[in-house]
Motif scaffolding. Structure first.
Motif, mmCIF file in Angstrom:
data_model
loop_
_atom_site.group_PDB
_atom_site.id
_atom_site.type_symbol
_atom_site.label_atom_id
_atom_site.label_comp_id
_atom_site.label_asym_id
_atom_site.label_seq_id
_atom_site.Cartn_x
_atom_site.Cartn_y
_atom_site.Cartn_z
ATOM 1 N N ALA A 29 7.496 5.044 11.591
ATOM 2 C CA ALA A 29 7.853 5.598 10.285
ATOM 3 C C ALA A 29 7.225 6.984 10.119
ATOM 4 O O ALA A 29 7.867 7.936 9.650
ATOM 5 C CB ALA A 29 7.382 4.660 9.180
ATOM 6 N N LYS A 30 5.974 7.072 10.533
ATOM 7 C CA LYS A 30 5.252 8.331 10.406
ATOM 8 C C LYS A 30 5.899 9.434 11.262
ATOM 9 O O LYS A 30 6.083 10.569 10.817
ATOM 10 C CB LYS A 30 3.804 8.103 10.853
ATOM 11 C CG LYS A 30 2.826 9.201 10.460
ATOM 12 C CD LYS A 30 1.401 8.747 10.788
ATOM 13 C CE LYS A 30 0.365 9.789 10.418
ATOM 14 N NZ LYS A 30 -1.014 9.338 10.732
ATOM 15 N N ALA A 31 6.249 9.043 12.494
ATOM 16 C CA ALA A 31 6.886 10.011 13.393
ATOM 17 C C ALA A 31 8.215 10.468 12.810
ATOM 18 O O ALA A 31 8.569 11.664 12.873
ATOM 19 C CB ALA A 31 7.094 9.377 14.771
ATOM 20 N N ASP A 51 5.904 10.508 -2.222
ATOM 21 C CA ASP A 51 4.825 10.227 -1.268
ATOM 22 C C ASP A 51 5.045 8.938 -0.472
ATOM 23 O O ASP A 51 4.298 8.651 0.454
ATOM 24 C CB ASP A 51 3.482 10.112 -2.010
ATOM 25 C CG ASP A 51 3.039 11.447 -2.583
ATOM 26 O OD1 ASP A 51 3.415 12.489 -2.005
ATOM 27 O OD2 ASP A 51 2.327 11.439 -3.606
ATOM 28 N N THR A 52 6.032 8.163 -0.871
ATOM 29 C CA THR A 52 6.211 6.846 -0.257
ATOM 30 C C THR A 52 6.752 6.954 1.165
ATOM 31 O O THR A 52 7.907 7.340 1.372
ATOM 32 C CB THR A 52 7.198 5.999 -1.086
ATOM 33 O OG1 THR A 52 6.683 5.911 -2.427
ATOM 34 C CG2 THR A 52 7.336 4.601 -0.493
ATOM 35 N N ALA A 53 5.905 6.605 2.116
ATOM 36 C CA ALA A 53 6.363 6.591 3.513
ATOM 37 C C ALA A 53 7.129 5.322 3.804
ATOM 38 O O ALA A 53 8.124 5.327 4.526
ATOM 39 C CB ALA A 53 5.162 6.701 4.449
ATOM 40 N N ALA A 54 6.639 4.206 3.267
ATOM 41 C CA ALA A 54 7.271 2.931 3.597
ATOM 42 C C ALA A 54 6.869 1.858 2.599
ATOM 43 O O ALA A 54 5.818 1.948 1.958
ATOM 44 C CB ALA A 54 6.869 2.480 5.002
ATOM 45 N N LEU A 55 7.736 0.868 2.498
ATOM 46 C CA LEU A 55 7.363 -0.391 1.845
ATOM 47 C C LEU A 55 7.313 -1.444 2.937
ATOM 48 O O LEU A 55 8.265 -1.593 3.711
ATOM 49 C CB LEU A 55 8.403 -0.783 0.781
ATOM 50 C CG LEU A 55 8.292 -2.215 0.236
ATOM 51 C CD1 LEU A 55 6.992 -2.420 -0.556
ATOM 52 C CD2 LEU A 55 9.500 -2.543 -0.661
ATOM 53 N N MET A 56 6.185 -2.161 3.000
ATOM 54 C CA MET A 56 6.059 -3.250 3.983
ATOM 55 C C MET A 56 6.298 -4.560 3.240
ATOM 56 O O MET A 56 5.619 -4.859 2.258
ATOM 57 C CB MET A 56 4.661 -3.260 4.606
ATOM 58 C CG MET A 56 4.321 -1.972 5.360
ATOM 59 S SD MET A 56 2.655 -1.993 6.109
ATOM 60 C CE MET A 56 2.960 -2.923 7.615
#
Lengths: 461, 442, 442, 461
Positions: free
Chosen positions: A135-137, A193-198
């Motif tokens: 996700a970061k990449a 700012d939301t990169a992901a929801l786990m």
């Protein structure tokens, strides 16, 4: 029944100096280790094994751990001498190994509704880490500036730790009254700012996130990716696929869902599946088929590696064998029986189960009884107790997952253990267990004065 | 032996019926609360097979692998694992148990892990060993995050040698990334740390210096005390990569001032397995509360008897969540059990013999290859452990390819550099390998 | 891993010294009271090897065996044994225990043997099954001595079919010899008992009539009720040879008036193993006190709980000596355990499926060979179980030799008779075998 | 801890009729057997195993049974798929199997000082039977009319039963005061009718028959053959060989001396060695080497067969591996440590040992205490007791054989169990054991009302 430490049986100090092929200054002076004969080694570990609960001992309903029977023929395959190859062999010389590796990538993609799968992560938490790195990449590649990962409060501790390990801030999301993701709270939580929801689905009290399509939309609209924690996949096999629900990345716990042995804590494996758009970020290398040959290829924008080599290979062999043993029908039936057992067990216990409809696991509450004490007392009734005091949304939670392997009678035995322990007096609970190898062990005291090797044990004595 | 439905669920039709009635459901599908729009109505494209069919299918695959004699190492080593390790480790009580959340009924595995920790403590000389990481690479990554936590104010650089396996460095970089650390390299001199260059490179940005001993090229280092001093002077952690077989013979890391030992503990207990590993992790007592992974402690039970339990769990993710020392949960416990068993069977004598052979075999084999025309070995004028470089006049890839045709696998390290690893499992084929080298050089 | 002295004794030098001192001996050799004239002063011509060396040496030997697909039976059969049987039966508590002389600490194995006996009782319909003989041949021999004991006054003849494996007959003759019995044959008609001829042959000298079902040629017999009647009329024991897979499908022996069932119980639980077996032995309750071998009974312990124990031991050699019902002591208990495990995994459904396949596969394969020019199969116009004869125009030995060259093993029974056996373990190769037959007939 | 019978877990009656490929009259009506799932099978046998003592559990000093550690690598060899061949394979196609078979024949001949060995007998008693059949064939071939076999009173019951099975009358020979063969009594017993003397050496109280040369002369002079019962060979490995003592025939117990697993009662193997003159009577076939090829040959005057095929093959593989692992030095050391342990144990117990000097085993006497009761009490002290009440020459005998695998500490634990049990009160002994899975089981009652299958158990319930 006490079994001495190996060091208490026979310890030898070997002076090394003169026999060393190396100069003195590169050689250690001496080595002190147990020196016992092969028959003694056999007895030592045989006796220790008999002091250990296991799936083959009886019910093991640890919630979120999916303790299912480990078929033994898979062990034979992992022991095939032809499988014992070094990871630096040329691809041409290990086509069989790569074929199985490739097949398992495909199997898992099919089961998860994903487009590509890496088998490299050596555990579920390593899978999470891999997923968040992907996700970061993705975000970095697209110039997105993201700093947060949103995680429901009821999620596994690994989710939080993983997000932090990847350098993200954690935003904790409360549950709604029904025990599911609070969609309004989610809307409030997401941002640029939301990169992901786990997300774990069914969640850690066994509830399917009915609003999953809406949740996916919210996350995607914010520019975030949706991550699926595969811990509870055993509930959905062949009935619902994370890919179809809108998840972009997922991990699989093969030691949970696909019956590879838990081994006293590991090794497991945590393959990660992704949608097509994210395939280019997968760890290197991927096994791909080109013109009937299996080759190792590095995805273009790969995150690099998450394991020194290609992951927990012996575990992956077993997962492959289990999946191909079951096929579609077996996988579907697995979930059916897992969910049936959980529901039947819940119907037979005197403890309240606050949330539902649950699937393969449920969180009962022991109410005004201490869940950990009830669990200790269950040991006396010959079963392994559930996970206790977690998730915190259920007070005095007893998170229970019997899995598909328990028979009706076995589930009834479990229910009886629950009910008897729950009905016992406080005094009885607090002094439990009494019929086990060891009596209750006070972990707080153990942590205050850590004795972590036989060396310091000797000092104590 | 059914192939429809799972053979691993015991329910008869009558059972299912009775259970559904108690639950109050008409059939199993009613128990699923899956919204229609996300339900999977198709059929997974995976065909069920019975047990012998799966076995023969997988056996067929593995039989496609070429039968090569491997002289391969570089971080994944093959030592003979006694049969008893297989038989004992496969006992269901070990194999099919999980993390010891209920220590009262898991004393057996806890004691094994306590014994494993104790052996690592003895081998490293450090006071604390955890009961496993995934592999040497992730153990190194965890050492970096440990350094980052301990030194969080002063710096952001993790120094590693130029001679490092790419894969290990890549894993390390992934761990470092989130911790805000940067991985930089220091140079090597004839296969070992260039202490002078390292001294020049050291500054207060450095939070940790990593050395391997033996190195990935099999070199036994000779100036590690100086590295320890440098690390100490700059308040950097001294991280040391190795394995239990090497530790049996080489100077104890504690004597060198090492802060953290990481490495491949699977050199004992695991056969060659396509890179599957066991991460060794040991450190000083002063860093105890920052240790990643599980720890087993000895204590007493209520009856006053010695008992073992997981301890210091407040470091861990299931309690500390995002402030945990690591995200690790499932680890490699069963491999650690095998490692402990293997070490127990060897004893100190067997272990030191194995390490001694690793030096002597490398010396003998490199010497014999060196005598061949067109090859020079070892390339580094050092003591070697298990493995060494061979410089070839011809392109290394061509030589390796020709050797493969002859039935041998070796590493290609560079255009004219090969690497060869010899242990007890392939030492009997040394003569044949030398002959093959001679053959392919023509 | 020592190669001098035994690695399986744990004594340190200090131990030995301390022990000798307690005993009052100077060294170990003083403990031996061997007269000089018979002492062996030489060195046994057997070289010690370490574990991996022994393994590679034996593996090398076995690798010399040709890799043939076997279509072989005639008393030793291959059915797929689930892996779980290996894993469970290899558990040390089973594998390394001995006869249950102390039932209080051997309840586990006793219960397994009780369950084995119970399964055999169910399969045969007879009330008593012992917990193992060596193999089908010795079980037959024991049936003969049983007959001799029961009928010791009236006769001395044991009747067996002309279609009987030579080896089995030879073992039987050795058992009969000491008991004063003579083995004679009765004739077969198209592969099955010739009831008319048998009737003519029967007289009061006959103490037992032995039939096999299926026969060694795979024929399923059709007139066994008549044989039972004949035996009964002449006060002879009706002894019936079979195996548990066949018993799952064929008429229960008890229904046919059978007195003793013997046979190869290893068709469940044991893979092909060069003829190693498990002797099945079951009989009627009225002969209980004359049964050879060990029996496990259920009883209560002093606490009133169900418990198992070896029982009726006064029949056995360690108590009754020369008047025992047999000389057997060490038996095949562990194989019986594997048989019970295999049966448990199959269940009645799996067992009947296996038996059904044995009929259907034999029918299919014989039919397909029959279609080939130069072959006729099955030779006997009967139902077959697993195996059948093939008549070949060309010499059978030449055909078998050619088939071996093609990678297949079949039996040569006579100049122009071959025998072929098909089970679940080779059924996948049926097409290939048929093709090979076609090929070699050219 | 009680484990239900499989039949009590789930039993199914399958009606077979219509699905049978055979006519009705050849098909059984129904089959009633347990129907349980694979996980339940795993648990059932795992639990049962945990209710069973074994060598890997602890000391197992059963006299004359030689309970030694079974090296596990030998199991791997027996499981080699290349070893799984049918006995009717052509010799040419199984040269590897025959090579190992031949090597083991040679190994055993070397160890016993014999000229030829058959591996066919599947157990010790079967070996005895084979040996006596060979003696009988020899006598018949030479026209000797022999009707008797002489056996010392202290011999194993199998000797007597074997002689009877072969059709011989048994002449029982008393011991002398020293516990050995009474040479005068032997001289009186031998006659023209003497077919053989069967002798165990060291005998069943561990004493070497010092007069063995004279004994052999007496037997041979009478025209009889001398038979060696190999039960106690573990005392003599590489130090004395039956062939050198004048024995003509011997059997080996590979599950005793050569560490193949006892398997809860078997399988073992009982190879038989003979002197050259008797080779022609060996069972058929023998494996012989001819011009570098291994072939099967029938000895000219063979007694025929004593096993349907070639014996307990899987067991023989393990014996071969054990012997070649140990070699001369290992075998010699084995006897040394076996004898050392027996002598050390005897020196540490409070019970009297009437005869000596013994070797690898000794018969202690519990005097006025019932030996069987003392044994039951020893169970409570965590060891397996010795063989009790046999041989009868020692009153209340406790025939004890610790074998070489026990450590000094382990022998001391055994001694302590002996001494504590011996010192306990009569009441305690009679009510023992108390700490075992089952309390004392009254075998007399069990024999009066035999319940031999779960079918009759149901009737009882």
């Amino acid at each position: 029944k006490h079994e001495p430490l190996l060091s208490e049986k026979n310890e030898t100090t070997l002076e090394i100096g003169d026999d060393s092929p190396l100069p003195d200054e590169l050689t250690r002076d001496s080595l002190t280790l147990p020196e016992v004969s092969e028959p003694e080694v056999a007895r030592h570990y045989t006796r220790l094994s008999q002091m250990n609960w296991s799936i083959d001992s009886g019910p093991y309903p640890l919630g979120s751990c999916t303790m299912k029977y480990n078929p033994r023929f898979t062990e034979d395959l992992a022991a095939d001498p032809n499988a014992a190859v070094h990871p630096d062999r040329s691809s041409e010389s290990v086509q069989g190994t790569l074929e199985l590796y490739h097949d398992l990538q495909e199997y898992l993609a099919e089961i998860g509704g994903m487009d590509a799968v890496t088998l490299q992560p050596p555990a579920g938490a390593a899978g999470e880490f891999t997923g968040i790195l992907i996700a970061k990449a993705y975000h970095e590649h697209h110039g997105n500036d993201k700093s947060e990962v949103i995680i429901p409060a009821s999620a596994h501790g690994t989710n939080f730790a993983t997000a932090a390990l990847a350098g993200y801030d954690v935003v904790e999301l409360p549950s709604n009254e029904e025990g599911r993701v609070d969609v309004e709270a989610l809307e409030a939580a997401v941002s640029d700012d939301t990169a992901a929801l786990m997300l774990t689905n069914p969640n850690t009290v066994g509830l399917f996130e009915r609003d999953i399509v809406e949740i996916a939309e919210i996350v995607h609209d914010s520019g975030g990716v949706l991550y699926y924690d595969g811990a509870n996949l055993n509930a959905l096999l062949g009935r619902a696929r994370p890919g179809d629900m809108g998840f972009d990345i997922m991990h699989y716990n093969v030691h949970k869902t696909f019956a590879t042995p838990h081994g006293g804590g590991g090794p497991g494996a945590g393959p990660v599946g992704v949608v097509e758009e994210l395939e280019q970020y997968l760890p290197k290398p991927q096994v791909r088929e080109r013109d009937g040959q299996y080759v190792l290829e590095d995805p273009e924008e790969s995150i690099g590696k998450v394991h020194g080599f290609l992951g927990n290979w012996l575990v992956l062999i077993k997962a492959h064998a289990y999946i191909s043993r079951l096929g579609h029908e077996g996988l579907v039936d697995t979930s059916a029986k897992a969910v049936l057992n959980a529901n039947y067990l819940a119907s037979q216990i005197d403890l309240e189960v606050p949330y539902g409809p649950f699937h393969h696991e449920f969180a009962a509450t022991s109410g005004d009884r201490d869940a950990a004490d009830v669990a200790k007392r269950m040991l006396d009734y010959g079963v392994h107790p559930p996970t206790t005091k977690w998730p915190e949304m259920v007070p005095e939670a007893m998170l229970t997952e019997p899995t598909e392997i328990e028979s009706k009678e076995s589930v009834e035995d479990l229910a009886e253990a629950f009910n008897r322990a729950y009905a016992d007096s406080d005094e009885t609970l607090e002094s439990a267990p009494n019929r086990t190898t060891a009596a209750r062990i006070d972990q707080a005291t153990a942590a205050r004065n850590p004795v972590l090797s036989w060396h310091t044990l000797d000092d104590e004595a | 032996m059914t192939t429809g439905g799972t053979p691993f669920a015991p329910h008869t039709d009558a059972d299912v019926e009775a259970m559904l009635e108690e639950i109050g459901a008409g059939d199993e599908s009613e128990l699923f609360d899956i919204p229609e729009e996300v339900a999977f109505e198709g059929k997974l494209d995976i065909e069920a097979r019975d047990e012998p069919a799966v076995k023969s299918d997988v056996s067929r695959m593995f039989a496609r692998n070429d039968d090569l004699t491997e002289f391969l190492g570089r971080g994944h080593y093959s030592h003979y694992v006694p049969s008893l390790v297989d038989h004992l480790s496969m006992r269901a009580e070990f194999l099919t148990s999980y993390t010891q959340y209920q220590p009262e009924i898991t004393q057996g595995f806890l004691q094994v892990l306590f014994e494993y920790q104790s052996m690592i403590v003895e081998l490293t000389g450090l006071e604390v060993a955890n009961c496993s990481m995934y592999d040497g690479a992730s153990a190194l990554g965890e050492a970096a995050t440990l350094a980052s936590r301990l030194r969080r104010v002063s710096g952001d650089t993790m120094l590693v040698p130029t001679h490092l396996r790419d894969g290990k460095q890549s894993v390390l970089e992934n761990y470092c990334d989130g911790a805000g650390l940067v991985v930089e390299t220091y140079s090597m001199d004839d296969g070992a740390v260039d202490v002078g260059a390292l001294e020049d490179r050291m500054d207060d940005d450095v939070v940790a210096v990593y050395v391997e001993n033996p190195t990935v090229r099999g070199v036994i280092q000779e100036e590690l005390g100086a590295v320890g001093n440098l690390a100490d002077e700059h308040d950097a952690l001294f991280v040391y990569g190795t394995d239990p077989v090497a530790l049996a013979l080489l100077e104890q890391p504690a004597e060198l001032g090492v802060d953290v030992v990481v490495g491949e503990a699977d050199t004992l207990g695991l056969p060659t397995s396509f890179g599957m590993g066991l991460g060794l992790f040991a450190t000083k007592e002063e860093y105890l509360r920052q240790v990643p992974g599980r720890l087993v402690g000895a204590s007493d039970d209520d009856a006053g008897n010695r008992a073992y339990t997981l301890t210091l769990q407040t470091r861990e993710q299931h309690i500390r969540k995002e402030r945990a020392t690591s995200n690790i949960c499932t680890n490699q416990a069963w491999v650690a059990l095998r490692t402990a068993m293997h070490a127990a069977l060897l004893g100190p004598t067997g272990l030191v013999d194995l390490a001694t052979d690793a030096v002597e075999n490398a010396s003998e084999l490199s010497g014999r290859i060196d005598e061949l025309s067109g090859f020079r070995a070892p390339v580094h004028d050092r003591h070697h452990f298990r493995e060494f470089l061979v410089r070839s006049d011809q392109p290394a890839a061509a030589i390796a390819g020709d050797l493969e045709t002859e039935g041998y696998a070796v590493h290609v390290v560079d255009d004219h550099l090969l690497q060869v690893c010899v242990t007890d499992t392939n030492e009997a084929a040394m003569d044949d390998l030398v002959a093959a080298f001679e053959e392919v050089a023509r």
